[in-house]
Write a protein that holds these residues in place. Structure first.
Motif, PDB file in Angstrom:
ATOM      1  N   ARG A 179       7.285  19.177  26.820  1.00 43.74           N
ATOM      2  CA  ARG A 179       6.901  20.428  25.704  1.00 43.74           C
ATOM      3  C   ARG A 179       5.435  20.896  26.051  1.00 43.74           C
ATOM      4  N   GLY A 180       4.686  20.031  27.261  1.00 43.27           N
ATOM      5  CA  GLY A 180       3.398  20.341  27.405  1.00 43.27           C
ATOM      6  C   GLY A 180       2.474  19.828  26.542  1.00 43.27           C
ATOM      7  N   PHE A 181       3.068  18.769  25.741  1.00 45.40           N
ATOM      8  CA  PHE A 181       2.401  17.995  24.543  1.00 45.40           C
ATOM      9  C   PHE A 181       1.166  17.648  24.869  1.00 45.40           C
ATOM     10  N   GLY A 182       0.967  16.970  26.234  1.00 50.87           N
ATOM     11  CA  GLY A 182      -0.201  15.966  26.356  1.00 50.87           C
ATOM     12  C   GLY A 182      -0.066  14.591  26.345  1.00 50.87           C
ATOM     13  N   LYS A 183      -0.935  13.989  26.971  1.00 48.32           N
ATOM     14  CA  LYS A 183      -1.045  12.438  27.017  1.00 48.32           C
ATOM     15  C   LYS A 183      -1.272  11.984  25.814  1.00 48.32           C
ATOM     16  N   ILE A 184      -0.967  10.646  25.560  1.00 48.20           N
ATOM     17  CA  ILE A 184      -1.280   9.730  24.365  1.00 48.20           C
ATOM     18  C   ILE A 184      -2.638   9.305  24.687  1.00 48.20           C
ATOM     19  N   HIS A 185      -3.462   9.347  23.617  1.00 48.69           N
ATOM     20  CA  HIS A 185      -5.192   9.010  23.697  1.00 48.69           C
ATOM     21  C   HIS A 185      -5.217   7.644  22.793  1.00 48.69           C
ATOM     22  N   GLY A 186      -4.399   7.482  22.217  1.00 48.44           N
ATOM     23  CA  GLY A 186      -4.405   5.951  21.278  1.00 48.44           C
ATOM     24  C   GLY A 186      -2.963   5.614  20.727  1.00 48.44           C
ATOM     25  N   VAL A 187      -3.046   4.308  20.643  1.00 51.53           N
ATOM     26  CA  VAL A 187      -1.725   3.719  20.076  1.00 51.53           C
ATOM     27  C   VAL A 187      -2.177   2.768  18.617  1.00 51.53           C
ATOM     28  N   VAL A 188      -1.145   3.145  17.799  1.00 53.38           N
ATOM     29  CA  VAL A 188      -1.161   2.265  16.675  1.00 53.38           C
ATOM     30  C   VAL A 188       0.301   1.533  16.681  1.00 53.38           C
ATOM     31  N   TYR A 189       0.220   0.202  16.636  1.00 56.45           N
ATOM     32  CA  TYR A 189       1.502  -0.658  16.323  1.00 56.45           C
ATOM     33  C   TYR A 189       1.452  -1.142  14.851  1.00 56.45           C
ATOM     34  N   ILE A 190       2.454  -0.846  14.169  1.00 52.57           N
ATOM     35  CA  ILE A 190       2.689  -1.050  12.900  1.00 52.57           C
ATOM     36  C   ILE A 190       3.677  -2.472  12.934  1.00 52.57           C
ATOM     37  N   HIS A 191       3.200  -3.291  12.139  1.00 55.43           N
ATOM     38  CA  HIS A 191       3.913  -4.655  11.827  1.00 55.43           C
ATOM     39  C   HIS A 191       3.957  -4.836  10.297  1.00 55.43           C
ATOM     40  N   LYS A 192       4.960  -4.888   9.800  1.00 50.95           N
ATOM     41  CA  LYS A 192       5.167  -5.557   8.488  1.00 50.95           C
ATOM     42  C   LYS A 192       5.016  -7.009   8.287  1.00 50.95           C
ATOM     43  N   TRP A 193       4.193  -7.167   7.049  1.00 49.64           N
ATOM     44  CA  TRP A 193       3.812  -8.488   6.524  1.00 49.64           C
ATOM     45  C   TRP A 193       4.691  -9.691   7.046  1.00 49.64           C
ATOM     46  N   GLU A 194       5.887  -9.515   6.412  1.00 44.32           N
ATOM     47  CA  GLU A 194       6.885 -10.479   6.429  1.00 44.32           C
ATOM     48  C   GLU A 194       7.729 -10.527   7.710  1.00 44.32           C
ATOM     49  N   ALA A 195       7.636  -9.512   8.427  1.00 43.50           N
ATOM     50  CA  ALA A 195       8.445  -9.483   9.585  1.00 43.50           C
ATOM     51  C   ALA A 195       8.058 -10.190  11.122  1.00 43.50           C
ATOM     52  N   GLU A 196       9.162 -10.622  11.603  1.00 36.74           N
ATOM     53  CA  GLU A 196       8.798 -11.130  13.062  1.00 36.74           C
ATOM     54  C   GLU A 196       8.773 -10.329  14.132  1.00 36.74           C
ATOM     55  N   LEU A 197       7.833 -10.730  14.950  1.00 39.50           N
ATOM     56  CA  LEU A 197       7.574  -9.921  15.980  1.00 39.50           C
ATOM     57  C   LEU A 197       8.692  -9.719  16.863  1.00 39.50           C
ATOM     58  N   ASP A 198       9.196  -8.464  17.329  1.00 40.86           N
ATOM     59  CA  ASP A 198      10.028  -8.519  18.461  1.00 40.86           C
ATOM     60  C   ASP A 198       9.492  -8.244  19.805  1.00 40.86           C
ATOM     61  N   GLU A 199      10.488  -7.965  20.899  1.00 36.65           N
ATOM     62  CA  GLU A 199       9.738  -7.651  22.146  1.00 36.65           C
ATOM     63  C   GLU A 199       9.012  -6.335  22.713  1.00 36.65           C
ATOM     64  N   LEU A 200       9.135  -5.468  21.322  1.00 36.64           N
ATOM     65  CA  LEU A 200       8.619  -4.132  21.624  1.00 36.64           C
ATOM     66  C   LEU A 200       7.085  -4.452  21.806  1.00 36.64           C
ATOM     67  N   SER A 243      -5.387 -13.064  12.246  1.00 36.36           N
ATOM     68  CA  SER A 243      -5.659 -13.814  13.261  1.00 36.36           C
ATOM     69  C   SER A 243      -4.510 -14.352  14.150  1.00 36.36           C
ATOM     70  N   GLU A 244      -3.455 -14.810  13.411  1.00 36.85           N
ATOM     71  CA  GLU A 244      -2.304 -15.193  14.102  1.00 36.85           C
ATOM     72  C   GLU A 244      -1.545 -13.877  14.737  1.00 36.85           C
ATOM     73  N   LEU A 245      -1.564 -12.715  14.071  1.00 38.29           N
ATOM     74  CA  LEU A 245      -0.884 -11.455  14.624  1.00 38.29           C
ATOM     75  C   LEU A 245      -1.716 -11.232  16.080  1.00 38.29           C
ATOM     76  N   ALA A 246      -2.916 -11.126  15.999  1.00 36.09           N
ATOM     77  CA  ALA A 246      -3.811 -10.824  17.098  1.00 36.09           C
ATOM     78  C   ALA A 246      -3.490 -11.736  18.217  1.00 36.09           C
ATOM     79  N   GLU A 247      -3.442 -13.137  17.820  1.00 36.65           N
ATOM     80  CA  GLU A 247      -3.234 -13.905  19.178  1.00 36.65           C
ATOM     81  C   GLU A 247      -1.810 -13.895  19.605  1.00 36.65           C
ATOM     82  N   LYS A 248      -0.764 -13.583  18.801  1.00 40.05           N
ATOM     83  CA  LYS A 248       0.494 -13.308  19.275  1.00 40.05           C
ATOM     84  C   LYS A 248       0.653 -12.100  20.350  1.00 40.05           C
ATOM     85  N   ILE A 249       0.100 -10.966  19.745  1.00 45.34           N
ATOM     86  CA  ILE A 249       0.183  -9.747  20.491  1.00 45.34           C
ATOM     87  C   ILE A 249      -1.020  -9.741  21.537  1.00 45.34           C
TER      88      ILE A 249
END
Length: 464
Positions: free
Chosen positions: A332-353, A392-398
């Motif tokens: 739609r001529g939206f334009g490229k993405i300039h920043g990404v926010v990855y949302i992770h829930k406190w008690e959730a396990e990380l998937d492959e996304l 700290s644990e989340l930063a290391e895993k990602i």
């Protein structure tokens, strides 16, 4: 004849035990030896007269309280704070009995007994990570931890800080920093912030520490406006982790009222089904927060998943995913993405996304910045050390710097009470996201400018 002095349980009420010995002297009728049971100084002699009462003894002990360490935290004892008891040792049953002595009782009537007095105060041990020693503060049970914080602030040298650090703390406090007290748990060494309005008597026999926190500058809409340059921010994350709720929280902080824009996840089905950009404007400056569907991005073929993420980063918007699990794209001529926010829930396990997203940002993202936000932070029950550990644990895993991992407690319901602190935190976090994306945009402009200069230089050379 001397009698055995009763020893107190160190966790019980503060006590001083008085042993009276009836020997004469030219200056006084009685010499009373007083000892503090909690490891205080050796017995201190107090001179009394035979017509002195228990009330006179109480006044004398208050005057000399400092000798027993009972005013080391600025507590001035009053007559009503002290109760004197006569302690009777039952030799046959090997038990002790106490009898409260009325203030008018003459000391000569009880000089053959051990006298014990209780002070209606408690000892509060406090430490600091960079202090050479801890300190014990005497407080009334009705005082609050806000009162204790003020006492600590006036008695900082008690902790024997290094001179330079002590000066730094004092400058911070003079500049508006806040002294916060945390309760240390005996299990796992965890700590929990204590509400300043909590009464000290409610947490008696606990151990505490304190920190000095400089208040963050409140972010205003004018501050955010300065970081807006038409950015497109994409919110990635599994379904139900809080992407839509986070966007709604940012909207609440910006608009001032709760007007849910993004559809949140429901148990009976996914919330966000299409790539949905939400437009925000402050005066004449605009940016987009883009809600990316949590379902459908990961397919069996890793290469296809990478292609999906790449096309989103390139600004090609996916339509609603049909039942055949294929995603149709259209530009739609939206334009490229300039920043990404990855949302992770406190008690959730990380998937492959997060792995696919990180790989695409590294290989094809041209340096698009990514910030991670951990939602449902209220599950941490205001435990700063646990939150820091999870970040700290989340930063290391990602595989990102922990400085790019943040937390948020989302605004989920229209009827939820107003929370200015949460709004301020949301604005501060949104400002960081926009500033990061703006920096990326500026780097791109500099790079284009360098390429143009290089091309012009080559063109000029060819002409010569």
């Amino acid at each position: 004849m001397s009698r055995q002095t009763l020893l107190a349980d160190p966790l019980s009420t503060s006590r001083i035990y008085v042993t009276m010995r009836g020997f004469g002297s030219p200056d006084a009728d009685l010499h009373i030896y007083v000892r503090y049971a909690k490891g205080g100084p050796n017995p201190i002699r107090i001179e009394c007269h035979k017509d002195d009462t228990v009330y006179d003894l109480i006044k004398t002990l208050i005057i000399r309280a400092k000798e027993f360490g009972l005013d080391n935290a600025g507590v001035t004892l009053r007559e009503g704070d002290i109760t004197v008891y006569k302690v009777i040792q039952d030799q046959e049953c090997n038990v002790q009995k106490k009898e409260r002595l009325p203030p008018r009782r003459l000391l000569t009537e009880v000089h053959e007994f051990d006298l014990e007095f209780e002070a209606d105060v408690c000892e509060v041990p406090v430490s600091h990570a960079r202090a050479d020693t801890s300190a014990v503060f005497l407080c009334r049970r009705t005082e609050t931890f806000g009162d204790l914080a003020r006492k600590i602030q006036t008695r900082l040298p008690t902790f024997h800080f290094q001179e330079a650090y002590l000066k730094e703390i004092r400058e911070q406090l003079e500049g508006g920093a806040q002294l916060r007290i945390s309760e240390y748990s005996s299990v796992g060494g965890k700590s929990k912030l204590v509400d300043p309005t909590t009464k000290i008597g409610d947490l008696e026999d606990k151990t505490f520490g304190f920190t000095v926190e400089t208040p963050k500058k409140a972010i205003t809409l004018a501050d955010i406006k300065e970081n807006i340059c038409g950015q497109n921010i994409a919110f990635f994350g599994p379904s139900g982790n809080g992407k839509s709720s986070t966007i709604n929280t940012f909207a609440k902080a910006l608009i001032g009222v709760y007007q849910p824009l993004a559809q949140t996840f429901q148990l009976e089905g996914p919330g966000t089904k299409v790539f949905k950009p939400y437009k925000f404007s402050i005066e004449n400056r605009t940016f987009f927060l883009c809600d990316v569907p949590g379902r459908g991005l990961l397919v069996d073929d890793d290469e296809d998943s990478s292609k999906i993420i790449t096309r989103i980063l390139d600004g090609k918007l996916p339509a609603e995913r049909p039942l055949d699990h294929k995603i149709r794209f259209f530009d739609r001529g939206f334009g490229k993405i300039h920043g990404v926010v990855y949302i992770h829930k406190w008690e959730a396990e990380l998937d492959e996304l997060h792995t696919c997203l990180s790989d695409e940002l590294a290989t094809r993202g041209s340096g698009i910045p990514m910030i991670v936000i951990m939602t449902h932070i209220d599950r941490a029950q205001d435990n700063p050390e646990l939150i820091a550990q999870k970040c700290s644990e989340l930063a290391e895993k990602i595989g990102i710097d922990v400085a790019n991992v943040f937390t948020i407690s989302n605004f989920d319901h229209e009827t939820e009470h107003e929370d200015q602190q949460r709004d301020a935190h949301a604005l501060n976090l949104l400002n960081k996201i926009l500033a990061s994306a703006k920096s990326f945009c500026n780097r791109g402009k500099v790079r284009v400018s360098e390429i143009v200069k290089e091309f012009n230089s080559l063109t000029t050379t060819d002409k010569h």
